[in-house]
Design an enzyme around this catalytic site. Structure first.
Site, PDB file in Angstrom:
ATOM      1  N   HIS A 135       9.749  13.523 -12.253  1.00  0.00           N
ATOM      2  CA  HIS A 135       9.224  14.372 -13.685  1.00  0.00           C
ATOM      3  C   HIS A 135       8.466  14.877 -13.813  1.00  0.00           C
ATOM      4  CE1 HIS A 135       8.510  10.143 -12.912  1.00  0.00           C
ATOM      5  NE2 HIS A 135       7.901   9.899 -13.641  1.00  0.00           N
ATOM      6  N   ASP A 176       8.246   9.404 -24.418  1.00  0.00           N
ATOM      7  CA  ASP A 176       8.662   7.854 -22.738  1.00  0.00           C
ATOM      8  C   ASP A 176       8.442   6.606 -23.596  1.00  0.00           C
ATOM      9  OD1 ASP A 176       6.436   7.666 -20.201  1.00  0.00           O
ATOM     10  OD2 ASP A 176       6.973   5.884 -21.405  1.00  0.00           O
ATOM     11  N   GLU A 200       7.241   5.485 -10.810  1.00  0.00           N
ATOM     12  CA  GLU A 200       8.055   4.197 -10.897  1.00  0.00           C
ATOM     13  C   GLU A 200      10.059   4.554 -10.864  1.00  0.00           C
ATOM     14  OE1 GLU A 200       7.587   2.152 -14.288  1.00  0.00           O
ATOM     15  OE2 GLU A 200       5.200   1.990 -13.848  1.00  0.00           O
ATOM     16  N   HIS A 217       5.219  13.871 -16.695  1.00  0.00           N
ATOM     17  CA  HIS A 217       4.821  13.376 -18.014  1.00  0.00           C
ATOM     18  C   HIS A 217       3.781  14.351 -18.992  1.00  0.00           C
ATOM     19  CE1 HIS A 217       5.174   9.139 -16.656  1.00  0.00           C
ATOM     20  NE2 HIS A 217       5.114   9.410 -15.186  1.00  0.00           N
TER      21      HIS A 217
HETATM   22  P1  AMP Z   1       6.402   7.111 -12.865  1.00  0.00           P
HETATM   23  O1  AMP Z   1       5.905   5.765 -12.917  1.00  0.00           O
HETATM   24  O2  AMP Z   1       5.816   8.133 -13.523  1.00  0.00           O
HETATM   25  O3  AMP Z   1       7.602   7.255 -12.718  1.00  0.00           O
HETATM   26  O4  AMP Z   1       6.844   6.649 -14.855  1.00  0.00           O
HETATM   27  C1  AMP Z   1       8.425   6.799 -15.137  1.00  0.00           C
HETATM   28  C2  AMP Z   1       7.915   6.896 -16.742  1.00  0.00           C
HETATM   29  O5  AMP Z   1       9.378   5.969 -17.512  1.00  0.00           O
HETATM   30  C3  AMP Z   1       7.104   5.717 -16.935  1.00  0.00           C
HETATM   31  O6  AMP Z   1       5.901   6.157 -18.248  1.00  0.00           O
HETATM   32  C4  AMP Z   1       7.906   4.611 -17.942  1.00  0.00           C
HETATM   33  O7  AMP Z   1       7.214   3.655 -19.469  1.00  0.00           O
HETATM   34  C5  AMP Z   1       9.421   5.896 -18.734  1.00  0.00           C
HETATM   35  N1  AMP Z   1      10.833   5.263 -19.019  1.00  0.00           N
HETATM   36  C6  AMP Z   1      10.445   3.772 -18.220  1.00  0.00           C
HETATM   37  N2  AMP Z   1      12.439   4.098 -18.643  1.00  0.00           N
HETATM   38  C7  AMP Z   1      12.686   5.059 -19.486  1.00  0.00           C
HETATM   39  C8  AMP Z   1      12.961   5.359 -20.787  1.00  0.00           C
HETATM   40  N3  AMP Z   1      14.658   3.890 -20.861  1.00  0.00           N
HETATM   41  N4  AMP Z   1      13.485   6.270 -21.432  1.00  0.00           N
HETATM   42  C9  AMP Z   1      11.872   6.731 -21.783  1.00  0.00           C
HETATM   43  N5  AMP Z   1      10.975   6.863 -20.949  1.00  0.00           N
HETATM   44  C10 AMP Z   1      11.074   5.627 -19.357  1.00  0.00           C
END
Ligand code: AMP
Length: 116
Positions: free
Chosen positions: A103, A32, A98, A105
Site C-alpha cells: 500500500h 486510513d 504493519e 500512504h
Molecule cells: P503500514 O504501517 O504502512 O502497514 O500501515 C498500515 C496502515 O493501515 C496504518 O496507517 C493503519 O492505520 C491502517 N489501517 C489498519 N486497518 C485499517 C482499516 N481497517 N481501514 C483503514 N485503514 C486501516
C-alpha cells in the site's frame, strides 16, 4: 508468502468495510482508519503482493502502470498537487510495515512533519 487473511485482503473481498475514495479494475483507495494528516488515503492494488518490491517484480506492466496512474488520478481528484503531498510505502520489519499487502500512504491537507 502472501497472507490471504491480512486486513486489506479482507477489505478487497468486502469482508470488512472501508471508506472508499476511488476504485477501478486494478486498485482501491480508502481512508486510513487512524489518519496521520488531514488527508490520509491508502492506495492498494487488487493484486496479491506483500510490498512494493513484490508488486514491481510480480505484477504485469498493465497492473503496475494502472495502479500508479490511479495514484495520480486521486491526487488530481483531491486537488492536492499544488500545495503538496507525501507518498509513503513501508516495507517489512525495518520499514515498519504493519499490514502485509502493498500500500501507498497519501498524506496531505496540511504541512507534514519531517521524517526524523
Ligand atoms: P503500514 O504501517 O504502512 O502497514 O500501515 C498500515 C496502515 O493501515 C496504518 O496507517 C493503519 O492505520 C491502517 N489501517 C489498519 N486497518 C485499517 C482499516 N481497517 N481501514 C483503514 N485503514 C486501516
Amino acid at each position: 508468502m502472501y497472507d490471504i487473511n491480512n486486513i486489506f485482503a479482507k477489505i478487497l473481498r468486502k469482508e470488512i468495510p472501508c471508506e472508499k475514495v476511488y476504485e477501478d479494475e486494478f486498485s482501491l483507495f480508502f481512508k486510513d482508519i487512524n489518519p496521520q494528516a488531514k488527508i490520509h488515503i491508502l492506495a492498494i492494488p487488487k493484486f496479491k503482493c506483500t510490498n512494493f518490491s513484490d508488486f514491481l517484480k510480480n505484477a504485469d506492466n498493465e497492473k503496475i502502470s494502472s495502479f500508479f496512474k490511479s495514484v495520480q488520478l486521486v491526487i488530481d481528484d483531491l486537488n492536492i498537487e499544488e500545495n503538496g503531498y507525501r507518498l509513503i510505502t513501508n516495507s517489512g520489519e525495518d520499514g515498519g510495515q504493519e499490514v502485509p499487502h502493498f500500500h501507498i500512504h497519501i498524506l496531505a491537507g496540511e504541512k507534514i512533519g519531517s521524517l526524523r
